[in-house]
Design a protein around this motif. Structure first.
Motif, PDB file in Angstrom:
ATOM      1  N   LEU A   1      39.183  43.626  32.745  1.00 32.86           N
ATOM      2  CA  LEU A   1      39.487  44.067  33.829  1.00 32.86           C
ATOM      3  C   LEU A   1      38.054  43.883  34.724  1.00 32.86           C
ATOM      4  O   LEU A   1      38.352  43.228  36.124  1.00 32.86           O
ATOM      5  CB  LEU A   1      39.735  45.503  33.816  1.00 32.86           C
ATOM      6  N   LYS A   2      37.074  43.870  34.115  1.00 29.60           N
ATOM      7  CA  LYS A   2      35.949  43.549  35.014  1.00 29.60           C
ATOM      8  C   LYS A   2      35.710  41.821  35.069  1.00 29.60           C
ATOM      9  O   LYS A   2      35.099  41.696  36.197  1.00 29.60           O
ATOM     10  CB  LYS A   2      34.771  44.232  34.302  1.00 29.60           C
TER      11      LYS A   2
ATOM     12  N   ASN B   1      44.793  50.476  37.983  1.00 25.60           N
ATOM     13  CA  ASN B   1      44.275  51.386  38.658  1.00 25.60           C
ATOM     14  C   ASN B   1      45.209  52.390  39.164  1.00 25.60           C
ATOM     15  O   ASN B   1      44.992  53.367  39.684  1.00 25.60           O
ATOM     16  CB  ASN B   1      43.775  50.556  40.198  1.00 25.60           C
TER      17      ASN B   1
ATOM     18  N   LYS C   1      44.367  44.399  37.510  1.00 25.35           N
ATOM     19  CA  LYS C   1      43.532  45.501  37.868  1.00 25.35           C
ATOM     20  C   LYS C   1      44.501  46.316  38.578  1.00 25.35           C
ATOM     21  O   LYS C   1      44.024  47.608  38.560  1.00 25.35           O
ATOM     22  CB  LYS C   1      42.513  44.692  39.038  1.00 25.35           C
TER      23      LYS C   1
END
Length: 423
Positions: free
Chosen positions: A328-329, A399, A395
Motif C-alpha cells: 500500500l505504501k 482506506n 489504497k
C-alpha cells in the motif's frame, strides 16, 4: 478469446445465457438461484443448503437413484453447491446429452417430492457434514471471521447452519422455499460448450413451464465491523489465523475488480506470491499461507489465511500485515505487475478450454455483478491497467474498509490477545 455469448429472458423469470464453444465435445449447463445463506432469516439458517441436498432425494418423475443414474450412466457429472450469495445445480455431459441434463435439473427444481422421511434422513447427513467441518480448523476460522466481520449482516452466519439450527428446520419451511423458486425469484440457466442457444431456450420454455413468475431478487444488506475474536479448540496443535477486511463494492467497476484480482494474486495466490515467500520461504512460519478475495452483489472482502505454531502466531500476523502495508505504501516491485498479469492471463486462457469453468464464470458474473463481461473485455482491461491505477484503487479500497481478525487455537490456560487495531 472472442466468445459467442447469447442471452434470452423469459416472462416467467428464467434467463438463459449461453457461451458457445464450437470445438468442444461437451457442454456444462445448469440452473442457479440468486438465494444463498445470507438471505435467510434467523429461524431459517441452513435452509438453502438443506434445499440443495433435498432436491436430489427424488422428484415426481425420478427417484434419487434415477437422478444419479440419469447423468452418471452417460459418463457425465451432476454437481450442486450453496454459497452465501447463490445456490447452483449443474452438469457436464456430452453435447448430445444437453437436453437430458436440463430435463433432470429442471425436474429437480420444479418437481421435488420433499418427502418427510427423506428430509429426516438427509438432516442426519447434513449434521454429519457439519461435524466434518468442525474437525477442520481452517473452516472454523473462516466462519469466525465472517461472524465478526459481518455481524448484523446475512453474510455473518455459516452456509450449513449449526447442528441446532438444522435440527429446527421444518418441512413447512422447505415448501415455502419451493414456493419462492416457483413464483418469486428468477432462475439463471447458464451453459458453456457445444450448445445451441435457441434449442436451449425452447427446452427451458418446456421444462420450466411450471414456474409462473420470477421478478423478485432477495435483498442484500451489507454491514461490516472491525473486531477480533480468538476461539480455543481441543485436539488441534496449530493456531489458525484469518485476518482481512471488507468494503462496499462501489469501487468495483471492471477496472476495480481487475485491480483487486491483481493485488490478490501478487500478495498470496501461489508460491511466487509475497506472503508465501516471506512467511513460508524466508521465515519458515507456515506450511500453508495464502490470500483470498470474495465478491458479493453489494460488497467484497479480502483476507489472509495461515496456520502456524501458537508461539509464532503474533509474528506471522505482524509479517503478513507489514507485507500488505508495504504494498500500500510502495506499490509493486520490479517486474511484479507484469508477472502477475501473465499469471492471471494464463489462468484465464487455460480455463477457456474448460466448459465447466466457463459456465461457472457466466453464473458468477450474472449473480455477483449483474452482467456478463466477455473474456476478451476482461483481457483488454487486464492488459491496459497501469501500475499507478492498481496501486491507487487498492489504497482506496483499504482506506474505506473495516478490518477483523479471527484465530482458532489449541486449548490452553492463556488465550491469545490480539490488538483490535492490528492493521
Amino acid at each position: 478469446m472472442k466468445q459467442i455469448i447469447k442471452q434470452t429472458s423469459l416472462p416467467n423469470g428464467i434467463t438463459i445465457i449461453t457461451d458457445y464453444m464450437p470445438h468442444a465435445y461437451s457442454v456444462a449447463l445448469g440452473a442457479w438461484l440468486p438465494r444463498g445463506s445470507r438471505h435467510e432469516a434467523k429461524e431459517e439458517f441452513g435452509l438453502s443448503h438443506f434445499y440443495e441436498h433435498l432436491v436430489f432425494k427424488g422428484t415426481e418423475n425420478r427417484s434419487a437413484l434415477e437422478i444419479a443414474r440419469s447423468i452418471e450412466d452417460r459418463g457425465g457429472n451432476l454437481e450442486a453447491y450453496t454459497t452465501r450469495q447463490e445456490t447452483g445445480f449443474y452438469a457436464q455431459v456430452e453435447s448430445g446429452d444437453a437436453a437430458l441434463a436440463i430435463d433432470v435439473i429442471a425436474d429437480m427444481l420444479m418437481n421435488p417430492r420433499f418427502e418427510k422421511k427423506e428430509m429426516e434422513k438427509e438432516r442426519k447427513v447434513i449434521i454429519e457434514e457439519i461435524h466434518s467441518y468442525d474437525d477442520i480448523p481452517e473452516e472454523i476460522v473462516g466462519d469466525v471471521f465472517n461472524a465478526i466481520q459481518y455481524k448484523g449482516c446475512g453474510i455473518a452466519h455459516s452456509i450449513t447452519g449449526t447442528v441446532k439450527e438444522v435440527k429446527a428446520l421444518t418441512h413447512k419451511q422447505m415448501l415455502a422455499y419451493e414456493e419462492q423458486v416457483l413464483n418469486q425469484f428468477p432462475i439463471y440457466v447458464c451453459a458453456a460448450g457445444k450448445v445451441d442457444h435457441d434449442t436451449l431456450v425452447e427446452l427451458c420454455v418446456q421444462k420450466f413451464a411450471k414456474k409462473k413468475s420470477g421478478l423478485i431478487l432477495p435483498e442484500d444488506r451489507y454491514k461490516a465491523n472491525s473486531s477480533v475474536k480468538v476461539v480455543q479448540k481441543q485436539d488441534i496443535t496449530q493456531s489458525n489465523l484469518f485476518w482481512g477486511m471488507s468494503f462496499d463494492n462501489a469501487l468495483l467497476d471492471e477496472k476495480g475488480r481487475c485491480a483487486l484480482s491483481i493485488f490478490n494474486v501478487a500478495m498470496g495466490a501461489g508460491m511466487a506470491s509475497r506472503l508465501f515467500q516471506k512467511i513460508r520461504e524466508d521465515k519458515g512460519l507456515a506450511y500453508s499461507v495464502y490470500s483470498t478475495a470474495d465478491l458479493y452483489r453489494d460488497c467484497a472482502d479480502w483476507g489472509v489465511a495461515l496456520a502456524t505454531e501458537p508461539h509464532q502466531l503474533q509474528m506471522a500476523l505482524e509479517l503478513s500485515v507489514k507485507e500488505t502495508q508495504k504494498f500500500l505504501k510502495k506499490g509493486f516491485m520490479k517486474d511484479e505487475l507484469e508477472r502477475t498479469k501473465a499469471n492471471i492471463l494464463g489462468s484465464l486462457h487455460l480455463g477457456a478450454d474448460n466448459p465447466e469453468k466457463r459456465v461457472i464464470r457466466l453464473a458468477e458474473q450474472i449473480l455477483h455483478i449483474g452482467t456478463i463481461n466477455p473474456m476478451d473485455k476482461t483481457e483488454k482491461v487486464l492488459k491496459t491497467i497501469t501500475e499507478e491505477e492498481v496501486h491507487q484503487i487498492t489504497k482506496d479500497i483499504f482506506n474505506s474498509a473495516k478490518y477483523s481478525a479471527a484465530v482458532v487455537e489449541p486449548k490452553s490456560k492463556k488465550k491469545t490477545e490480539l490488538p483490535v487495531d492490528f492493521f
